[in-house]
Design an enzyme around this catalytic site. Sequence first.
Site, short mmCIF file in Angstrom:
data_model
loop_
_atom_site.label_atom_id
_atom_site.label_comp_id
_atom_site.label_asym_id
_atom_site.label_seq_id
_atom_site.Cartn_x
_atom_site.Cartn_y
_atom_site.Cartn_z
N LYS A 18 -62.30 35.13 -45.34
CA LYS A 18 -61.52 34.43 -46.37
C LYS A 18 -60.91 33.14 -45.83
CE LYS A 18 -58.51 37.66 -47.36
NZ LYS A 18 -58.83 38.67 -46.34
N ARG A 93 -52.79 41.58 -53.11
CA ARG A 93 -53.35 42.67 -52.32
C ARG A 93 -53.08 44.03 -52.96
NH1 ARG A 93 -53.11 39.64 -47.11
NH2 ARG A 93 -54.18 40.81 -45.49
N ARG A 132 -61.69 37.30 -32.81
CA ARG A 132 -61.16 36.11 -33.48
C ARG A 132 -60.18 35.34 -32.60
NH1 ARG A 132 -59.20 36.68 -39.52
NH2 ARG A 132 -57.70 38.21 -38.78
N ARG A 165 -54.45 36.61 -32.56
CA ARG A 165 -53.33 37.07 -33.39
C ARG A 165 -52.85 38.41 -32.88
NH1 ARG A 165 -54.90 36.56 -39.66
NH2 ARG A 165 -53.83 38.56 -39.62
N ARG A 176 -55.47 48.12 -40.74
CA ARG A 176 -55.47 47.07 -41.79
C ARG A 176 -56.65 47.27 -42.74
NH1 ARG A 176 -55.51 42.08 -38.18
NH2 ARG A 176 -55.87 40.90 -40.07
P1 AMP Z 1 -53.52 38.05 -43.40
O1 AMP Z 1 -53.29 36.84 -42.58
O2 AMP Z 1 -53.86 37.73 -44.85
O3 AMP Z 1 -54.53 39.00 -42.79
O4 AMP Z 1 -52.13 38.85 -43.46
C1 AMP Z 1 -51.53 39.35 -42.29
C2 AMP Z 1 -50.50 40.40 -42.65
O5 AMP Z 1 -49.48 39.82 -43.48
C3 AMP Z 1 -51.02 41.59 -43.45
O6 AMP Z 1 -51.60 42.59 -42.62
C4 AMP Z 1 -49.74 42.07 -44.14
O7 AMP Z 1 -48.90 42.77 -43.22
C5 AMP Z 1 -49.04 40.75 -44.47
N1 AMP Z 1 -49.45 40.23 -45.80
C6 AMP Z 1 -50.09 39.06 -46.05
N2 AMP Z 1 -50.31 38.91 -47.37
C7 AMP Z 1 -49.82 40.03 -47.97
C8 AMP Z 1 -49.77 40.50 -49.32
N3 AMP Z 1 -50.31 39.79 -50.33
N4 AMP Z 1 -49.17 41.71 -49.54
C9 AMP Z 1 -48.63 42.43 -48.54
N5 AMP Z 1 -48.66 42.06 -47.26
C10 AMP Z 1 -49.25 40.87 -46.95
#
Ligand code: AMP
Length: 220
Positions: A18, A93, A132, A165, A176
């Site tokens: 994404k 999400r 990554r 990360r 996740r």
């Molecule tokens: P990402 O960078 O999109 O993989 O997000 C990293 C982390 O941020 C996720 O594993 C969640 O802990 C939190 N997070 C990001 N976006 C959301 C969302 N829309 N709802 C809930 N948690 C989120």
Amino acid sequence: MTKQSKNLILLGAPGSGKGTQAAKLTKRLGVPAISTGDIFRENIAKGTALGKEAKSYMDRGELVPDAVVIAIALDRLDAPDCKDGFLLDGFPRTTAQADALGAHLAASGRAIDRVLLMDVSTEELVRRITGRLVCKACGASYHETDIPPAREGLCDACGGALTKRGDDEEATVRNRIEVYNANTAPLAAYYEERKLLVRVASGAATPDAVFADIVKVLGE
Ligand code: AMP
């Protein structure tokens, strides 16, 4: 691409590409890419109260509570740069987030135009995420073997230092993905019912091939 199809969601598990596609699409379409994960990471880096709250969930690979994420995301969508479109990466999400998003957009005469679903197998996701690398300075994404930077440890775009990360470690990644399957995967059916879902062939394809598919799907 027509003006009315610029309110886009990128839906897919962590590691489905994404972020990589959002970076390419934002340039092509001239609309901002909005990543709730990036907003949280920026807040963690600045040491804000929001960052502290989000970090406890992120470290475990859990979702940040809906009320917190929804407030942040909807506020960002009201910024003037989202007037002619936006690209959501990592939001919504959950069904509650999707409902809140739909209602909020409707209140300002807007709507989601397309939801691009990036479908990738679990083993491929784990392989991609654990390799990554992310630029600390500009956020650009690389992969140790699939998308290596020209100079080891340094970002091609800005020369910044590349890092892993904190939540990209294998046990957290598997959690996740489980969290995605339980909470977020049902959004595919949610948007399919609303005739907004488009599947993107992102399995084993290179980022450029996936991007070409997205451009075709969007009718660019
Ligand atoms: P990402 O960078 O999109 O993989 O997000 C990293 C982390 O941020 C996720 O594993 C969640 O802990 C939190 N997070 C990001 N976006 C959301 C969302 N829309 N709802 C809930 N948690 C989120």
